[in-house]
Design a protein around this motif. Sequence first.
Motif, PDB file in Angstrom:
ATOM      1  N   GLY A   1       0.813  -1.214   0.000  1.00 19.71           N
ATOM      2  CA  GLY A   1       0.000   0.000   0.000  1.00 19.71           C
ATOM      3  C   GLY A   1       0.843   1.259   0.000  1.00 19.71           C
ATOM      4  O   GLY A   1       0.575   2.205  -0.748  1.00 19.71           O
ATOM      5  N   SER A   2       1.883   1.280   0.817  1.00 17.37           N
ATOM      6  CA  SER A   2       2.774   2.444   0.875  1.00 17.37           C
ATOM      7  C   SER A   2       3.531   2.617  -0.432  1.00 17.37           C
ATOM      8  O   SER A   2       3.667   3.730  -0.943  1.00 17.37           O
TER       9      SER A   2
ATOM     10  N   GLY B   1       1.231   3.880  -3.049  1.00 21.86           N
ATOM     11  CA  GLY B   1       0.933   5.292  -2.811  1.00 21.86           C
ATOM     12  C   GLY B   1       2.004   6.214  -3.359  1.00 21.86           C
ATOM     13  O   GLY B   1       1.716   7.323  -3.809  1.00 21.86           O
TER      14      GLY B   1
ATOM     15  N   ASP C   1       0.916   8.106  -7.003  1.00 19.00           N
ATOM     16  CA  ASP C   1       0.426   9.230  -6.197  1.00 19.00           C
ATOM     17  C   ASP C   1      -0.616  10.094  -6.910  1.00 19.00           C
ATOM     18  O   ASP C   1      -1.372  10.801  -6.267  1.00 19.00           O
ATOM     19  N   ASN C   2      -0.699   9.992  -8.209  1.00 22.00           N
ATOM     20  CA  ASN C   2      -1.702  10.775  -8.941  1.00 22.00           C
ATOM     21  C   ASN C   2      -2.967   9.965  -9.245  1.00 22.00           C
ATOM     22  O   ASN C   2      -3.834  10.419  -9.969  1.00 22.00           O
ATOM     23  N   TYR C   3      -3.073   8.748  -8.683  1.00 15.83           N
ATOM     24  CA  TYR C   3      -4.262   7.917  -8.855  1.00 15.83           C
ATOM     25  C   TYR C   3      -5.122   7.987  -7.603  1.00 15.83           C
ATOM     26  O   TYR C   3      -4.641   8.334  -6.520  1.00 15.83           O
ATOM     27  N   SER C   4      -6.384   7.646  -7.745  1.00 20.95           N
ATOM     28  CA  SER C   4      -7.300   7.680  -6.604  1.00 20.95           C
ATOM     29  C   SER C   4      -6.959   6.579  -5.607  1.00 20.95           C
ATOM     30  O   SER C   4      -6.338   5.570  -5.946  1.00 20.95           O
ATOM     31  N   SER C   5      -7.406   6.764  -4.382  1.00 21.39           N
ATOM     32  CA  SER C   5      -7.173   5.746  -3.355  1.00 21.39           C
ATOM     33  C   SER C   5      -7.892   4.446  -3.699  1.00 21.39           C
ATOM     34  O   SER C   5      -7.421   3.363  -3.359  1.00 21.39           O
ATOM     35  N   GLU C   6      -9.015   4.535  -4.410  1.00 22.74           N
ATOM     36  CA  GLU C   6      -9.734   3.334  -4.843  1.00 22.74           C
ATOM     37  C   GLU C   6      -8.914   2.533  -5.844  1.00 22.74           C
ATOM     38  O   GLU C   6      -8.865   1.304  -5.782  1.00 22.74           O
ATOM     39  N   THR C   7      -8.272   3.231  -6.767  1.00 26.11           N
ATOM     40  CA  THR C   7      -7.430   2.569  -7.761  1.00 26.11           C
ATOM     41  C   THR C   7      -6.241   1.902  -7.083  1.00 26.11           C
ATOM     42  O   THR C   7      -5.908   0.751  -7.393  1.00 26.11           O
ATOM     43  N   ILE C   8      -5.619   2.606  -6.155  1.00 24.46           N
ATOM     44  CA  ILE C   8      -4.484   2.049  -5.427  1.00 24.46           C
ATOM     45  C   ILE C   8      -4.915   0.813  -4.645  1.00 24.46           C
ATOM     46  O   ILE C   8      -4.236  -0.220  -4.656  1.00 24.46           O
ATOM     47  N   ALA C   9      -6.067   0.880  -3.978  1.00 25.30           N
ATOM     48  CA  ALA C   9      -6.574  -0.268  -3.211  1.00 25.30           C
ATOM     49  C   ALA C   9      -6.833  -1.456  -4.133  1.00 25.30           C
ATOM     50  O   ALA C   9      -6.529  -2.608  -3.782  1.00 25.30           O
TER      51      ALA C   9
END
Length: 175
Positions: free
Chosen positions: A13-14, A17, A21-29
């Motif tokens: 996750g880190s 991130g 960093d320019n993607y949404s938190s939903e995309t990262i998840a």
Amino acid sequence: MSAAGLALIAQAGSFAGIIADNYSSETIAFVVGLISIFNGVGRIFFGAVYDQMGRKKTMLLIAIIFLVTAATLILAQLKGSFIFMIIAFIAAGFSYGGITPTNSAFVYSEYGQLHYSENLAFINLNLLFASFGGTISGYLYDYYGSFLSTFFAMLLAGTLSMFIVFLMDRTAKER
């Protein structure tokens, strides 16, 4: 390899991130969740591979995919590549998923059905020690300020696992 796999899972996750960093938190998840999805796929796949190809080839294939994973994570870090990170997360989940069915099949083929549950419980104790992989990767990140140290440690773990597979094969032939 279990420790190295858990190290990545703990830091995914880190790492995502930073790379995304320019993607949404939903995309990262979602991208981080690919590790778990392909972990399940890897369990089924490598169970079948073990039945078809045997212990040595299965363990080597898992180690090779794990080495490719670590190398791809290094490239993702160095290039800041979201695509390389996705590929690495998929490969990581896939190869990490192969460890459990391979351990189970190995215990059965090496020691048989008598005391199988006890032997399997013993071999799964590796997870007790492997669980520190996430903690160690956190210390490495804090000390070096980069995930590269963790990814290089993963390369070392994959290389060591390949060496152990060859060593196991040699000792099995000597018996």
